[in-house]
Design an enzyme around this catalytic site. Sequence first.
Site, mmCIF file in Angstrom:
data_model
loop_
_atom_site.group_PDB
_atom_site.id
_atom_site.type_symbol
_atom_site.label_atom_id
_atom_site.label_comp_id
_atom_site.label_asym_id
_atom_site.label_seq_id
_atom_site.Cartn_x
_atom_site.Cartn_y
_atom_site.Cartn_z
ATOM 1 N N ASP A 1 5.514 -6.306 -60.276
ATOM 2 C CA ASP A 1 6.048 -5.645 -59.064
ATOM 3 C C ASP A 1 6.276 -6.614 -57.906
ATOM 4 O O ASP A 1 6.933 -6.268 -56.939
ATOM 5 C CB ASP A 1 5.025 -4.617 -58.539
ATOM 6 C CG ASP A 1 5.196 -3.260 -59.173
ATOM 7 O OD1 ASP A 1 6.103 -3.108 -60.013
ATOM 8 O OD2 ASP A 1 4.415 -2.362 -58.811
ATOM 9 N N LYS B 1 5.963 0.586 -51.617
ATOM 10 C CA LYS B 1 7.207 1.039 -52.275
ATOM 11 C C LYS B 1 6.960 2.368 -52.960
ATOM 12 O O LYS B 1 5.816 2.718 -53.300
ATOM 13 C CB LYS B 1 7.714 0.015 -53.290
ATOM 14 C CG LYS B 1 6.753 -0.352 -54.440
ATOM 15 C CD LYS B 1 6.775 0.583 -55.627
ATOM 16 C CE LYS B 1 5.854 0.136 -56.760
ATOM 17 N NZ LYS B 1 5.579 1.189 -57.764
HETATM 18 O O1 C5P Z 1 2.299 -7.102 -64.174
HETATM 19 P P1 C5P Z 1 1.140 -6.240 -63.846
HETATM 20 O O2 C5P Z 1 -0.154 -7.001 -63.823
HETATM 21 O O3 C5P Z 1 1.346 -5.415 -62.630
HETATM 22 O O4 C5P Z 1 1.027 -5.181 -65.055
HETATM 23 C C1 C5P Z 1 -0.176 -4.505 -65.352
HETATM 24 C C2 C5P Z 1 -0.117 -3.946 -66.765
HETATM 25 O O5 C5P Z 1 0.847 -2.878 -66.825
HETATM 26 C C3 C5P Z 1 0.343 -4.927 -67.822
HETATM 27 O O6 C5P Z 1 -0.738 -5.663 -68.328
HETATM 28 C C4 C5P Z 1 0.931 -4.001 -68.878
HETATM 29 O O7 C5P Z 1 -0.091 -3.448 -69.657
HETATM 30 C C5 C5P Z 1 1.530 -2.886 -68.062
HETATM 31 N N1 C5P Z 1 2.973 -3.060 -67.811
HETATM 32 C C6 C5P Z 1 3.875 -2.849 -68.853
HETATM 33 N N2 C5P Z 1 5.214 -3.007 -68.625
HETATM 34 C C7 C5P Z 1 5.671 -3.349 -67.399
HETATM 35 C C8 C5P Z 1 4.781 -3.551 -66.321
HETATM 36 C C9 C5P Z 1 3.425 -3.401 -66.564
HETATM 37 O O8 C5P Z 1 3.481 -2.528 -69.980
HETATM 38 N N3 C5P Z 1 6.991 -3.472 -67.226
#
Ligand code: C5P
Length: 315
Positions: free
Chosen positions: A140, A12
Amino acid sequence: MTGAVTVRAFAKINLGLRVRGIRPDGYHELHTVFQTVALSDTLTFRVGGTAFRMHCTRDDVPVDERNLVWRAAAALWGALGRASALPPVSVVIRKTIPPRAGLGGGSADAAAALLALARLWRARVPAGALERIAADLGADVPFFLCGGTALGLGRGDEIYPLADTPPLHVVIAYPPFGVSTSEAFGWYEADRASQRTGRAGRNPTERPPAIWRPDSAGVTNDLEPPVVRRHPAIGDVLRRLRAAGAASAAMSGSGSAVFGLFPDAARARQAAARVSRHGWVARATRTLTREQAAARFVVRARPPWPAASRPGRRR
Ligand code: C5P
């Protein structure tokens, strides 16, 4: 259980990403438009063997419980109420999407695994359950169950399918280094804190601007300025994409990849050739509609899967 399937996990880009503030759970509240592009990893799942095993063509990608595909398989198996260890499946991931690039490679692979394994395990997954498993795996991941053009709210995991954008020619360029998502959000916060001591920072409750449309001026990504400050090379490549005729150019997600939107395939190819230097890899590709992504999901299957219930078609 028997059967094997090879599927494509498409990457994406974000046609705009606005950060609207911090949530009580520490995540950031987002307003983003996801768009599927034709760049893909390929995953083969083969039921059988002696254990659940993974192999990946990149040796910097873990092939154990740290891999989102493994975690997707375990979460799905658990949701089916089958408490025993994961059943024997051989998983081969052929990586094309660079990791830590903001292109959702690991998340796309995880969503592809959920769809493929649900089918191979003949799992009856209640409506909404796959989306919840996906959201637990990463913010995501739910988008990749949907594909096409979609609005992402909340952590980016509340997905609202939008009308597909008209076909766009896209150049995706990525450097030899990656950016971690949590680091990019940390830099965003650090810059906001330092700006607050000088001029007033942006009010996170302000109404976000209209989402990107093909006729709008450009793509805005709120994570781009803090990441470009730490990695000026990303800003240089964005300028080169614009100089090469991009109608719009921006960083994808939390970086490190950037993309440019071009009016035709020839200009996209020329631009890709111009920005492929200093260790950057650039690929000319294009957007895929939800239908196109769903139709290209299965590469081959044994036994053949009926087209009417092929995975990737949610609605
Ligand atoms: O959900 P994911 O593991 O992909 O997110 C990785 C990190 O990115 C989270 O631990 C957070 O620190 C940050 N994040 C965030 N806000 C979001 C998505 C991700 O702060 N909407």
